[in-house]
Write a protein that holds these residues in place. Sequence first.
Motif, PDB file in Angstrom:
ATOM      1  N   SER A  47       2.798   1.539  -4.663  1.00  0.00           N
ATOM      2  CA  SER A  47       3.221   1.900  -3.420  1.00  0.00           C
ATOM      3  C   SER A  47       3.884   0.571  -2.456  1.00  0.00           C
ATOM      4  CB  SER A  47       2.391   3.605  -2.408  1.00  0.00           C
ATOM      5  OG  SER A  47       1.136   2.787  -1.975  1.00  0.00           O
ATOM      6  N   TYR A  48       4.369   1.327  -0.788  1.00  0.00           N
ATOM      7  CA  TYR A  48       4.305   0.264  -0.315  1.00  0.00           C
ATOM      8  C   TYR A  48       3.056   0.537   0.651  1.00  0.00           C
ATOM      9  CZ  TYR A  48       6.432  -1.495   4.016  1.00  0.00           C
ATOM     10  OH  TYR A  48       6.684  -2.892   5.048  1.00  0.00           O
ATOM     11  N   GLU A  49       2.351   0.413   0.434  1.00  0.00           N
ATOM     12  CA  GLU A  49       1.729   0.249   1.499  1.00  0.00           C
ATOM     13  C   GLU A  49       0.292  -1.046   0.803  1.00  0.00           C
ATOM     14  OE1 GLU A  49       2.927   3.881   1.607  1.00  0.00           O
ATOM     15  OE2 GLU A  49       2.533   4.361   2.891  1.00  0.00           O
ATOM     16  N   GLN A  50       0.109  -0.291  -0.872  1.00  0.00           N
ATOM     17  CA  GLN A  50      -0.512  -1.197  -1.248  1.00  0.00           C
ATOM     18  C   GLN A  50       0.212  -2.912  -1.550  1.00  0.00           C
ATOM     19  OE1 GLN A  50      -0.329   1.376  -5.332  1.00  0.00           O
ATOM     20  NE2 GLN A  50      -2.528   0.987  -5.415  1.00  0.00           N
ATOM     21  N   VAL A  51       1.266  -2.611  -1.567  1.00  0.00           N
ATOM     22  CA  VAL A  51       1.771  -4.103  -1.481  1.00  0.00           C
ATOM     23  C   VAL A  51       1.722  -4.955   0.240  1.00  0.00           C
ATOM     24  CG1 VAL A  51       4.254  -5.103  -1.348  1.00  0.00           C
ATOM     25  CG2 VAL A  51       3.910  -2.875  -3.005  1.00  0.00           C
ATOM     26  N   VAL A  52       1.131  -3.690   1.008  1.00  0.00           N
ATOM     27  CA  VAL A  52       1.502  -4.187   2.332  1.00  0.00           C
ATOM     28  C   VAL A  52       0.053  -5.167   2.492  1.00  0.00           C
ATOM     29  CG1 VAL A  52       1.580  -3.608   4.526  1.00  0.00           C
ATOM     30  CG2 VAL A  52       2.999  -2.987   3.732  1.00  0.00           C
ATOM     31  N   PHE A  53      -0.850  -3.595   1.397  1.00  0.00           N
ATOM     32  CA  PHE A  53      -2.580  -4.458   1.638  1.00  0.00           C
ATOM     33  C   PHE A  53      -2.211  -5.727   0.910  1.00  0.00           C
ATOM     34  CE2 PHE A  53      -7.262  -4.353   0.930  1.00  0.00           C
ATOM     35  CZ  PHE A  53      -7.262  -4.143   1.547  1.00  0.00           C
ATOM     36  N   LEU A  54      -1.888  -6.102  -0.467  1.00  0.00           N
ATOM     37  CA  LEU A  54      -1.487  -6.799  -1.244  1.00  0.00           C
ATOM     38  C   LEU A  54      -1.575  -8.134  -0.556  1.00  0.00           C
ATOM     39  CD1 LEU A  54      -2.277  -8.107  -4.235  1.00  0.00           C
ATOM     40  CD2 LEU A  54       0.001  -7.147  -4.385  1.00  0.00           C
ATOM     41  N   ARG A  59      -4.933  -8.147  -2.331  1.00  0.00           N
ATOM     42  CA  ARG A  59      -5.736  -7.747  -3.279  1.00  0.00           C
ATOM     43  C   ARG A  59      -5.602  -6.357  -3.400  1.00  0.00           C
ATOM     44  NH1 ARG A  59     -10.538  -4.576  -1.358  1.00  0.00           N
ATOM     45  NH2 ARG A  59     -10.848  -5.811   0.677  1.00  0.00           N
ATOM     46  N   ILE A  60      -5.514  -5.217  -4.704  1.00  0.00           N
ATOM     47  CA  ILE A  60      -4.612  -4.257  -4.714  1.00  0.00           C
ATOM     48  C   ILE A  60      -5.596  -2.968  -4.133  1.00  0.00           C
ATOM     49  CG2 ILE A  60      -3.379  -2.295  -6.128  1.00  0.00           C
ATOM     50  CD1 ILE A  60      -2.853  -5.176  -7.553  1.00  0.00           C
ATOM     51  N   PRO A  61      -5.316  -2.222  -3.022  1.00  0.00           N
ATOM     52  CA  PRO A  61      -6.961  -0.848  -2.833  1.00  0.00           C
ATOM     53  C   PRO A  61      -6.002   0.197  -3.309  1.00  0.00           C
ATOM     54  CG  PRO A  61      -4.931  -1.186  -1.357  1.00  0.00           C
ATOM     55  CD  PRO A  61      -4.625  -2.023  -1.817  1.00  0.00           C
ATOM     56  N   GLN A  62      -7.277   0.930  -3.710  1.00  0.00           N
ATOM     57  CA  GLN A  62      -7.559   2.289  -4.898  1.00  0.00           C
ATOM     58  C   GLN A  62      -8.798   3.004  -3.847  1.00  0.00           C
ATOM     59  OE1 GLN A  62      -5.111   2.066  -7.018  1.00  0.00           O
ATOM     60  NE2 GLN A  62      -5.430   0.140  -8.176  1.00  0.00           N
ATOM     61  N   GLY A  63      -8.392   4.504  -4.658  1.00  0.00           N
ATOM     62  CA  GLY A  63      -9.175   5.107  -3.838  1.00  0.00           C
ATOM     63  C   GLY A  63      -9.374   5.685  -2.549  1.00  0.00           C
ATOM     64  N   GLU A  64     -10.613   5.387  -1.909  1.00  0.00           N
ATOM     65  CA  GLU A  64     -11.007   5.763  -0.741  1.00  0.00           C
ATOM     66  C   GLU A  64     -10.283   4.697   0.238  1.00  0.00           C
ATOM     67  OE1 GLU A  64     -11.508   7.537   2.255  1.00  0.00           O
ATOM     68  OE2 GLU A  64     -11.769   8.441   0.430  1.00  0.00           O
ATOM     69  N   GLU A  65     -10.214   3.011  -0.608  1.00  0.00           N
ATOM     70  CA  GLU A  65      -9.624   1.654   0.642  1.00  0.00           C
ATOM     71  C   GLU A  65      -8.566   2.298   0.728  1.00  0.00           C
ATOM     72  OE1 GLU A  65      -9.865  -1.966  -1.544  1.00  0.00           O
ATOM     73  OE2 GLU A  65     -10.666  -2.942   0.562  1.00  0.00           O
ATOM     74  N   LEU A  66      -7.951   2.742  -0.432  1.00  0.00           N
ATOM     75  CA  LEU A  66      -5.771   2.929  -0.053  1.00  0.00           C
ATOM     76  C   LEU A  66      -5.921   4.200   0.801  1.00  0.00           C
ATOM     77  CD1 LEU A  66      -2.969   2.575  -0.724  1.00  0.00           C
ATOM     78  CD2 LEU A  66      -4.044   3.516  -2.703  1.00  0.00           C
ATOM     79  N   ARG A  67      -7.026   5.131   0.865  1.00  0.00           N
ATOM     80  CA  ARG A  67      -6.548   6.535   1.821  1.00  0.00           C
ATOM     81  C   ARG A  67      -6.634   5.924   2.960  1.00  0.00           C
ATOM     82  NH1 ARG A  67      -8.303   9.257  -2.859  1.00  0.00           N
ATOM     83  NH2 ARG A  67      -9.958   8.738  -3.086  1.00  0.00           N
ATOM     84  N   ALA A  68      -7.530   5.677   3.364  1.00  0.00           N
ATOM     85  CA  ALA A  68      -8.413   4.677   4.490  1.00  0.00           C
ATOM     86  C   ALA A  68      -7.286   3.894   4.940  1.00  0.00           C
ATOM     87  CB  ALA A  68     -10.029   4.363   5.066  1.00  0.00           C
TER      88      ALA A  68
END
Length: 375
Positions: A47-54, A59-68
């Motif tokens: 997702s866009y938000e995962q790419v930003v975080f990456l 690293r690629i956020p998942q689960g609770e870290e991604l939702r936060a």
Amino acid sequence: MSEATERVISGLEGVLACESQIAYIDGSAPELSYRGYDIADVVRALSYEQVVFLLWHDRIPQGEELRAFEAELASLRPVPQSVLEMLKALPASAHPMASLRTAVSMLGALDERAEDCSPPELLRKAKTLTAQLPTLVAAQARLHRGLAPIAPDPSLSHAANYAYMLSGERPDVTTARTLETALILYAEHETNASTFACRVVVGTQSDYYSAVVAGIGALKGPLHGGAIDDVMRMLMDIGAPERAAAYVDEALAAKRKLPGFGHRVYRAGDPRAALLRGMAQQLSAARGDEKWFAIATAAEQRMRQSKGIIPNVDYYAAPVFYHLGVPLNLFTNVIASTRIVGWSAHIMEQYANNRLIRPRALYTGPRGRKLNVAS
Ligand code: ACO
């Protein structure tokens, strides 16, 4: 060979100006990867938000870290009313990228911690502008049409909310995902001109906002992000697929550069253009309006035959943005609103390992001239 051609590297072509771990480009393969992941996989899997975080954290956020992270970005979307009022007060003649540049400068002036360049503060500003630039660009779209800006909806993803603020309607899945993919493809691209401008500014230990203002200024130019609306205008000028070949021939005969073609690094093909071509084709079919795609492919074919010059990212992004309903004069602003992610990654990386960027010029003017100085 003159001393100048021996020593000056025109346009800094091929110069390695810094070390970076954010994006890798191989212009001949061609290859583009974000943090080591191939761009085609990135757009398919994340997702866009995962790419930003990456891009920021490697690293690629998942689960609770991604939702936060999603919730935090969504909470940062509203922009101060005074900035919206300022946008409203600017004359209609102002270039939309000049207005965006002014808005970012104002956001910097309003930030009491603007001068704090510590890592947590740089990250806070990166999150804030990544969340707020779409709000500003969508507000520009509404204000240009004499409509009130639409408040962001925190229940929507970054891309779906962006589409919603632009059009006033909840986007369907295809629209939201197509916009999301385009935003991912434009989020980062190594030391392109605007990103390098950001690095030069923070190389002096100036602040985050000054760097972003410089990035917007560089992106605005027609040799860089400013080319995208010129592409759409060119497709409109051509008007029909059967006129494309003559148009290209005429432009080349007049030694005019065609927008959306050519690239400093990619000589064998831009991997983003290949992905955007497929998106443009699908979207055109879905919208029942295949004219622009047909003109674009006809002009591409002629350009390849005549000069072997490849389409760059902007070429098929133009019909994609058009079908997504982005106003033509805001195409470059949409690019800025996602390239903020890459600019921020490079600003943080430059700060973490900084040395003043200060090249030399080969002086070719006269020396030793005498002035009549009265004794
Ligand atoms: N149309 C026609 N000919 C072109 C084009 C073009 N768009 N781009 C390059 N060429 C030709 C040049 O005339 C030159 O030919 P020559 O060797 O016969 O003189 C050759 O290809 C090499 O071109 P350069 O100008 O040296 O390439 P450079 O690396 O300096 O420039 C640039 C790259 C600025 C992207 C250039 O290709 C261009 O002006 N393209 C159009 C603007 C554009 O689309 N910019 C967006 C880039 S992507 C982005 O920033 C988001």
